[in-house]
Motif scaffolding. Structure first.
Motif, PDB file in Angstrom:
ATOM      1  N   VAL A  59       0.829  -1.212   0.000  1.00 32.35           N
ATOM      2  CA  VAL A  59       0.000   0.000   0.000  1.00 32.35           C
ATOM      3  C   VAL A  59       0.865   1.265   0.000  1.00 32.35           C
ATOM      4  O   VAL A  59       0.489   2.277  -0.594  1.00 32.35           O
ATOM      5  N   THR A  60       2.045   1.198   0.600  1.00 35.36           N
ATOM      6  CA  THR A  60       2.913   2.389   0.625  1.00 35.36           C
ATOM      7  C   THR A  60       3.347   2.792  -0.776  1.00 35.36           C
ATOM      8  O   THR A  60       3.766   3.915  -0.989  1.00 35.36           O
ATOM      9  N   LEU A  62       1.320   2.437  -3.521  1.00 34.96           N
ATOM     10  CA  LEU A  62       0.165   2.516  -4.416  1.00 34.96           C
ATOM     11  C   LEU A  62      -0.417   3.917  -4.506  1.00 34.96           C
ATOM     12  O   LEU A  62      -0.295   4.720  -3.584  1.00 34.96           O
ATOM     13  N   TYR A  63      -1.084   4.190  -5.616  1.00 32.49           N
ATOM     14  CA  TYR A  63      -2.005   5.310  -5.711  1.00 32.49           C
ATOM     15  C   TYR A  63      -3.367   4.775  -5.270  1.00 32.49           C
ATOM     16  O   TYR A  63      -4.154   4.327  -6.093  1.00 32.49           O
ATOM     17  N   ASN A  64      -3.586   4.766  -3.966  1.00 31.99           N
ATOM     18  CA  ASN A  64      -4.829   4.202  -3.441  1.00 31.99           C
ATOM     19  C   ASN A  64      -5.645   5.278  -2.743  1.00 31.99           C
ATOM     20  O   ASN A  64      -5.094   6.277  -2.265  1.00 31.99           O
ATOM     21  N   PHE A  65      -6.943   5.094  -2.695  1.00 32.82           N
ATOM     22  CA  PHE A  65      -7.822   6.046  -2.032  1.00 32.82           C
ATOM     23  C   PHE A  65      -9.174   5.379  -1.787  1.00 32.82           C
ATOM     24  O   PHE A  65      -9.368   4.218  -2.172  1.00 32.82           O
ATOM     25  N   MET A  75      -5.125   2.513  -8.155  1.00 29.51           N
ATOM     26  CA  MET A  75      -4.750   2.467  -9.566  1.00 29.51           C
ATOM     27  C   MET A  75      -3.800   1.276  -9.729  1.00 29.51           C
ATOM     28  O   MET A  75      -2.908   1.064  -8.915  1.00 29.51           O
ATOM     29  N   PHE A 107       0.871   2.008 -12.335  1.00 26.30           N
ATOM     30  CA  PHE A 107       1.136   3.172 -11.489  1.00 26.30           C
ATOM     31  C   PHE A 107       1.736   2.746 -10.161  1.00 26.30           C
ATOM     32  O   PHE A 107       1.173   1.901  -9.472  1.00 26.30           O
ATOM     33  N   TYR A 109       3.645   4.691  -6.669  1.00 25.09           N
ATOM     34  CA  TYR A 109       4.187   5.886  -6.038  1.00 25.09           C
ATOM     35  C   TYR A 109       5.578   5.552  -5.515  1.00 25.09           C
ATOM     36  O   TYR A 109       5.742   5.097  -4.393  1.00 25.09           O
TER      37      TYR A 109
ATOM     38  N   LEU B  44      -3.638  10.810 -14.621  1.00 27.48           N
ATOM     39  CA  LEU B  44      -3.782  11.454 -13.312  1.00 27.48           C
ATOM     40  C   LEU B  44      -3.170  12.850 -13.417  1.00 27.48           C
ATOM     41  O   LEU B  44      -2.049  13.002 -13.908  1.00 27.48           O
ATOM     42  N   ASN B  64     -11.068  11.761  -7.234  1.00 25.83           N
ATOM     43  CA  ASN B  64      -9.991  12.633  -6.752  1.00 25.83           C
ATOM     44  C   ASN B  64      -9.515  12.162  -5.393  1.00 25.83           C
ATOM     45  O   ASN B  64     -10.264  11.508  -4.656  1.00 25.83           O
ATOM     46  N   PHE B  65      -8.276  12.458  -5.078  1.00 26.43           N
ATOM     47  CA  PHE B  65      -7.716  12.077  -3.782  1.00 26.43           C
ATOM     48  C   PHE B  65      -6.444  12.881  -3.546  1.00 26.43           C
ATOM     49  O   PHE B  65      -6.047  13.690  -4.402  1.00 26.43           O
ATOM     50  N   ASP B  67      -2.471  12.509  -3.006  1.00 28.54           N
ATOM     51  CA  ASP B  67      -1.480  11.456  -3.212  1.00 28.54           C
ATOM     52  C   ASP B  67      -0.479  11.435  -2.047  1.00 28.54           C
ATOM     53  O   ASP B  67      -0.579  12.223  -1.102  1.00 28.54           O
ATOM     54  N   LYS B  68       0.478  10.505  -2.087  1.00 29.92           N
ATOM     55  CA  LYS B  68       1.383  10.314  -0.953  1.00 29.92           C
ATOM     56  C   LYS B  68       2.381  11.461  -0.807  1.00 29.92           C
ATOM     57  O   LYS B  68       3.125  11.517   0.168  1.00 29.92           O
ATOM     58  N   MET B  75      -8.181  11.610 -11.327  1.00 30.85           N
ATOM     59  CA  MET B  75      -8.126  10.866 -12.580  1.00 30.85           C
ATOM     60  C   MET B  75      -8.872  11.692 -13.627  1.00 30.85           C
ATOM     61  O   MET B  75      -9.945  12.226 -13.343  1.00 30.85           O
TER      62      MET B  75
END
Lengths: 434, 434
Positions: A59-60, A62-65, A75, A107, A109, B44, B64-65, B67-68, B75
């Motif tokens: 998860v660290t 990822l482009y997750n939400f 993503m 994708f 991060y 993105l 939308n979110f 990011d890290k 998107m």
């Protein structure tokens, strides 16, 4: 407004897009010849699709939400989980072996650095439902034929191949405790990049005696003939040597034997691969791996309940693009402008004849442009030169000797009295779009 | 593991992918003939790229979110902001007019319903740097030629076109206060779908007198000749009628005049379009708009500071796919399997000759498959039939009359004594991949 994309993301202006399209078209052209069918899945998937395979640590990266329907989503960082989901949903109905490929954008991060982006496109080629080593030979031959189609040779690229079953057999034969295997794998994986003493120390602290440490350190240089001669009759190794010999023989028949290097240090994902594994590298060692893959017979079952043997590889667009560029082999697939249509000034019905001309040439499959406003003839011709037109068609309905004059550098002007005659000539003399 | 994609997202199994590929290839083939170049941007983007154009309300529809790296991102819900950003960054250097197209996948969090997904692919075609009406004619003719390339005719699809400047001129001539125009636009936009009395009431409450209400309600049926005859000499209207007459004349010369319907009720985005606007619809009125676009001369300046006239259209893959399917015109671009290579059993060097045969036929551009394990000949042939091979090559190195036997339904077997002879024949008789 910012004029830049997000860090790690690429804008593809037409020049860059044409290079990407050359890579994509080469991928598709070769993989289709091997009777693989293209598929695609969503670029956004439920988060658990990835954590189930790779654990929560992923998860660290990822482009997750959480989406507006309260679903944890990400993503896609890789295609295999989507592939496993799709195959799993229709496992019974699909003809085996499944031969599928895809060109997803992926994708992650990650910290951005040279050659490390946060998105890339990756050719994914997978076979499901065949355990025979012939499938392994077919798979790597595709990756190699792609190199060849790009204009690379066995002097530019090699495929380093190993077999997890053979390696495990060797470790068993050497009486290395199974609990030490992960440590041995980790050392093999780093053997090229880590001082020999460090590797030796790590093996010793994993419980290997001095003689066994030497044998394992020797794995980086040993060829298959030596392994076969030394261990080919050992009970723990015999069947794996025989299988690998068949593999090499198949690769010769498939015409790619010269690209292959046996290399026991090719390890790849520990929890993932179960048999033959391979990576493609440039011979100079200038770039990261071009491509990697292998057999993952247990993964589909662990992900989706589909207990089918499987194998596949991924090849990203970034490393192959850098390698091709460095070798002067990165082509562009841009369609050149076949005709610039110009209208002679002061004719009664201009621009209508010019428009009819452009339409007829386009219907014949030619790439055609013209000035989108009334301009003097010399300005039109100048615009056509800037657009790098291969030829001009100068339309002058009042010309007695032919209303359509074709002008090309290094040729006499050619005159046509009908539009049909011009189009017939254009079809013969100018590449049309496919 | 869930075996489904997220709601509103599509899996493209090979059959669906081949239909999507047919749509994509048709789009590309036609747009390239018009000398447009393909580009792409990131899926993105910074969130503000979209809120700047559409306001904060759009956020409710976005994926939308944060990011890290703490960046608000989304998107892409549409391509125009990315296009404006990319053109803006190189506005000086780019040859004008810019003629670009793209096939992005776009994302919107909308309520899912029939034909409404949360992602779709959209052909985007744009021209930047040309104010002349000839550019408007070129643009809509591309959309129409795409319909034609799909096998649709002017009996299936029509392009409804209007001009915001002409409409504004008419409203001026009718002495409708500019403050009432948004209300008039809203009524025109709904004129077809809303009871006439409701429209009349809304126009009256916007301040229009009874006679003017009748004129505006009549806009849904009035043709261009009537407008030209009635208002062509009015000072507020004259230049717009003349321009639109040129537009129609250009469309005739471009060969698409029969597809065009003048329709003052085509309004589209209020804040966005500044000139000619158009939408393509199926003639039965069964589907939503196939395509929509027009001139947006102020947008690039408002987004990126690039003050250049511009126009463009978008065409999604979902509606056109539904229309083509309903008309029996949705083709598949799947590459058929040209050859199934089978090895005769019990020969000394099988499968090596079969593998060499497959490799040679693939090098000749043919789509080739074979059994990835040793099987009896009848099982191999059965597998080839399931794979819908067009022809079989049965390899038997021990056969006295020729090691390569080609078997096709409805033909006598053909025998070849060399692999070269087989490949030469295959190149002539079987479609190779492009």
């Amino acid at each position: 407004m910012s004029q830049k994309p997000l860090p790690g993301f690429r804008d593809f202006y037409p020049e860059q897009f044409a290079e990407r399209a050359h890579i994509f078209e080469t991928w598709r052209r070769i993989v289709r010849r091997y009777a693989f069918q293209e598929y695609d899945g969503p670029p956004l998937e439920p988060l658990e699709l990835y954590t189930q395979k790779s654990g929560d640590e992923i998860v660290t990266q990822l482009y997750n939400f959480v989406d507006k329907g309260e679903r944890p989503v990400a993503m896609r960082p890789e295609m295999t989980p989507t592939f496993a989901r799709m195959v799993g949903a229709r496992a019974q109905a699909l003809r085996k072996p499944v031969r599928w490929f895809s060109l997803p954008q992926l994708f992650r991060y990650e910290r951005t650095q040279k050659g490390r982006l946060r998105e890339h496109f990756q050719l994914n080629v997978d076979i499901v439902g065949e355990a025979d080593v012939l499938a392994d030979a077919e798979l790597v031959s595709i990756a190699i034929e792609i190199m060849s189609a790009f204009g690379l040779t066995d002097r530019d690229v090699r495929a380093r191949v190993s077999d997890r079953r053979l390696l495990n057999g060797l470790l068993t034969h050497l009486e290395i405790a199974e609990s030490s295997w992960p440590a041995v794998y980790a050392v093999l994986d780093k053997l090229e990049r880590q001082p020999r003493e460090v590797s030796a120390e790590k093996l010793a602290s994993a419980g290997l005696d001095a003689a066994t440490v030497d044998v394992v350190l020797g794995f980086s240089e040993v060829d298959f003939a030596t392994i076969a001669a030394r261990y080919g009759e050992a009970p723990a190794v015999r069947e794996h040597v025989a299988r690998f010999r068949d593999y090499l023989s198949h690769l010769d028949a498939l015409g790619v034997g010269l690209w292959i290097r046996f290399d026991l240090t090719i390890v790849r994902g520990l929890a993932y691969y179960t048999g033959i594994v391979f990576e493609l590298f440039d011979n100079v060692g200038e770039f990261r791996a071009i491509c990697g893959g292998g057999r993952y017979d247990n993964l589909l079952k662990s992900l989706g309940g589909t207990d089918l043997p499987a194998l596949g590889f991924g090849m990203g667009d970034v490393v192959i693009g850098e390698l091709l560029r460095s070798r002067g082999l990165l082509r562009s697939n841009a369609s050149p402008l076949a005709f610039w249509v110009a209208q002679a000034p002061d004719t009664a019905d201009a621009p209508q004849t010019a428009l009819r001309t452009a339409t007829a040439l386009r219907a014949a499959g030619c790439v055609v442009e013209y000035a989108l406003r009334s301009q003097k003839l010399d300005k039109q011709l100048e615009a056509g030169r800037k657009a790098e037109a291969r030829a001009f068609v100068i339309v002058d309905p009042s010309a007695a000797d032919g209303a359509w004059r074709v002008r090309r550098a290094g040729h006499e002007d050619q005159l046509f009295t009908t539009l049909d005659a011009l189009c017939a000539w254009a079809t013969l003399h100018h590449e049309s779009t496919p």
